[in-house]
Design an enzyme around this catalytic site. Structure first.
Site, PDB file in Angstrom:
ATOM      1  N   HIS A   1      -5.543  -7.790  -0.154  1.00 42.73           N
ATOM      2  CA  HIS A   1      -4.751  -6.580   0.074  1.00 42.73           C
ATOM      3  C   HIS A   1      -3.873  -6.652   1.318  1.00 42.73           C
ATOM      4  CE1 HIS A   1      -3.728  -2.399  -0.457  1.00 42.73           C
ATOM      5  NE2 HIS A   1      -4.169  -2.082   0.754  1.00 42.73           N
TER       6      HIS A   1
ATOM      7  N   TYR B   1      -2.759  10.898   2.484  1.00 43.15           N
ATOM      8  CA  TYR B   1      -3.293  10.939   1.123  1.00 43.15           C
ATOM      9  C   TYR B   1      -3.133  12.328   0.518  1.00 43.15           C
ATOM     10  CZ  TYR B   1      -5.303   6.281   1.399  1.00 43.15           C
ATOM     11  OH  TYR B   1      -5.455   4.919   1.483  1.00 43.15           O
TER      12      TYR B   1
ATOM     13  N   ASP C   1       0.856  -1.174   0.000  1.00 43.86           N
ATOM     14  CA  ASP C   1       0.000   0.000   0.000  1.00 43.86           C
ATOM     15  C   ASP C   1       0.911   1.248   0.000  1.00 43.86           C
ATOM     16  OD1 ASP C   1      -3.114   0.610   0.545  1.00 43.86           O
ATOM     17  OD2 ASP C   1      -1.941   2.033   1.704  1.00 43.86           O
TER      18      ASP C   1
END
Length: 416
Positions: free
Chosen positions: A394, A340, A207
Site C-alpha cells: 500500500h 473519512y 489512497d
C-alpha cells in the site's frame, strides 16, 4: 542509527535549481513563507507518555498474531524502540533539509515541500498522500526524481517535486466541516498553477490522495497533462463481479484479488469507525501516542509486503515511528480522521471516464489492499501504461521505491 530519510537527504543536499519552467515569484495574496519544523519540546513529553503506557504482558487469546488486528508482540517491540533507539530530533533535522513552505489558499494554511530539479526540461509533479501517511511517505523519492534519470526507452527525465500535506494533516490547517477531497483538488490546482506558476504539470495520488489526484486530472485537463496512480477513486470489484464482467485473472490477479477480499471482509473496522464516529476515536487517542501507534502503525505492517525490510523496502521501525510521531506532535489525528466522515462516498460505485485526453499511468503492487485489473483501469481514463509489481504493498514509495520511481519516470514518455 541512520534512517532511510537521512540517506535520502544526504544524497539531496543541493539548493533547489531551475527547470525549464521559469521561476515565479509567488503572488503576495497567498502569503507564501518558508517553514521550519520545530517540535522537539513536544517530543520530550510524547516519549514520556509512551514510556508510561502499559500493554498486556501476554495476549488474551495467544497464537492469533495479527488475525484480529494489531499484533501485541510487534506493538511492544515498536513501543520499546520508540523509547530507546528512535530519535525525533534526528528525524526532524533530516526533514528540515528539504525546502518546506506554507501558503494561504482559500483561507487554509497549506504546507508543502517544493524541491526543484537542476535539470532543464524537468516536469512539475505533485505527489499526494493519503491516510495513515503524510508527506514523509514521499521523501525517499525526492532525490531520485529530481536527479536526471532514464525512462524504459532511454529518454532523460527529471522532475520538480511538490509534496503537499492534505488539509487537516500535519502542518496544513483543518478544513471546514463540509470540505471534500474535490475541494482539496481545487486548492492543489491553485497551488500548482497560481502559487508556483506552472502552466502544466503531472500528478500522482495514492489512497485518499488518488481521489484528489483523479479530481485534478478530471476537472483541470488543461493543467494536468499526465496522471499516475496506484489507487483509483472507484470501489474495487469482487471476484464474482469481475467474472460477470468477463474479466479473467492471471496468477498475479488471483493472488491480489484475495488480498482485496480479505481487506473487505476482515480489515475495514477502522473505516467504519472513522467514517461514522471520527470524534470518538479521535478524542480517545488524542493524547495517547501509543494508542495512535496501535491504530495507525499496525496498518503499515498489515498493508505492506510481508517481506518488508528486504529488496529495497523502507518499511522499517524508524519510518513507522516517524510517521506516528508526526501525527501526534502536530495534533492532527482527529482532523485527519475526519477526512473519512467528510468523504464517505468519495470512492464511486459506477466507473466513469474522466473527460480528458491526458495520459494516465497505473502501478499495481501485489500486496496492496485493493486491486484493479487493467481492464478496469482503462475505463476511467486514457490509460497508456499499466504495470504489475510482484513486490510491494500500500505504500510503494516505502515498499518498493526503486520500481516505483521507474514507473513515475515513464510520465516523461507520455507527458504532453
Amino acid at each position: 542509527m541512520t534512517t532511510s530519510v537521512e540517506l535520502s537527504v544526504a544524497a539531496l543536499s543541493l539548493d533547489p535549481g531551475q527547470s525549464d519552467a521559469e521561476a515565479h515569484t509567488p503572488p503576495i495574496a497567498f502569503e507564501v513563507k518558508p517553514f521550519t519544523i520545530d517540535l522537539s519540546t513536544r517530543a520530550t513529553r510524547m516519549i514520556s507518555l509512551v514510556k508510561a503506557a502499559q500493554l498486556p504482558d501476554k495476549p488474551a487469546f495467544p497464537g492469533l498474531g495479527s488475525t484480529f488486528g494489531a499484533d501485541l508482540d510487534k506493538m511492544k517491540e515498536l513501543q520499546s524502540a520508540w523509547t530507546t533507539t528512535f530519535n525525533w530530533s534526528t528525524q526532524q533535522e533530516a526533514m528540515n533539509k528539504y525546502p518546506h513552505f506554507t501558503a494561504i489558499i482559500e483561507g487554509l494554511t497549506i504546507h508543502y515541500i517544493y524541491q526543484k530539479s537542476k535539470n532543464h526540461g524537468a516536469i512539475p509533479l505533485i505527489l499526494i498522500h493519503g491516510w495513515p501517511a503524510s508527506f514523509l511517505q514521499f521523501l525517499p523519492l525526492v532525490e531520485p526524481l529530481t536527479t536526471m534519470g532514464k525512462t524504459s526507452t532511454g529518454a532523460s527525465v527529471s522532475f520538480d517535486i511538490v509534496i503537499p500535506s492534505l488539509p487537516g494533516f500535519a502542518f496544513s490547517s483543518p478544513p471546514p466541516v463540509k470540505w471534500t477531497l474535490q475541494d482539496t483538488a481545487r486548492i492543489f490546482d491553485i497551488l500548482m498553477t497560481k502559487v508556483l506558476g506552472y502552466k502544466t504539470h503531472a500528478v500522482f495520488g495514492t489512497d485518499f490522495g488518488c481521489v484528489v489526484g483523479y479530481s485534478m486530472y478530471s476537472k483541470f485537463p488543461t493543467n494536468v497533462r499526465s496522471a499516475s496512480f496506484d489507487y483509483i477513486p472507484f470501489i474495487a470489484l469482487m471476484p464474482d463481479q469481475l467474472t460477470a464482467e468477463g474479466i479473467v485473472l492471471d496468477d498475479y490477479g488471483k493472488f491480489a484479488i484475495q488480498i482485496l477480499v480479505k481487506t473487505a471482509t476482515t480489515g475495514i473496522g477502522y473505516y467504519y469507525e472513522q467514517s461514522t464516529e471520527p470524534n470518538t476515536i479521535g478524542l480517545a487517542l488524542f493524547d495517547n501516542p501509543l494508542g495512535q501507534l496501535i491504530w495507525m502503525g499496525s496498518k503499515y505492517l498489515l498493508w505492506s509486503d510481508p517481506r518488508a525490510g528486504t529488496n529495497g523496502s523502507l518499511v522499517n521501525t524508524d519510518n513507522i515511528l516517524a510517521s506516528i510521531s508526526l501525527y501526534f506532535l502536530t495534533e492532527s489525528f482527529i482532523s485527519a480522521t475526519f477526512t473519512y466522515a467528510q468523504n464517505a462516498t468519495s470512492f464511486g460505485t459506477v466507473y466513469t471516464r474522466a473527460p480528458t485526453d491526458a495520459p494516465m499511468l497505473f502501478s499495481s503492487f501485489k500486496f496492496n489492499n485493493q486491486y484493479w485489473p487493467k481492464e478496469i483501469i482503462s475505463r476511467v481514463g486514457n490509460m497508456v501504461f499499466y504495470k504489475e509489481h510482484d513486490f510491494g504493498g500500500h505504500f510503494p514509495s516505502l515498499d518498493n521505491p526503486t520500481e516505483f520511481v521507474d514507473d513515475l519516470r515513464e510520465i516523461r514518455t507520455f507527458f504532453k
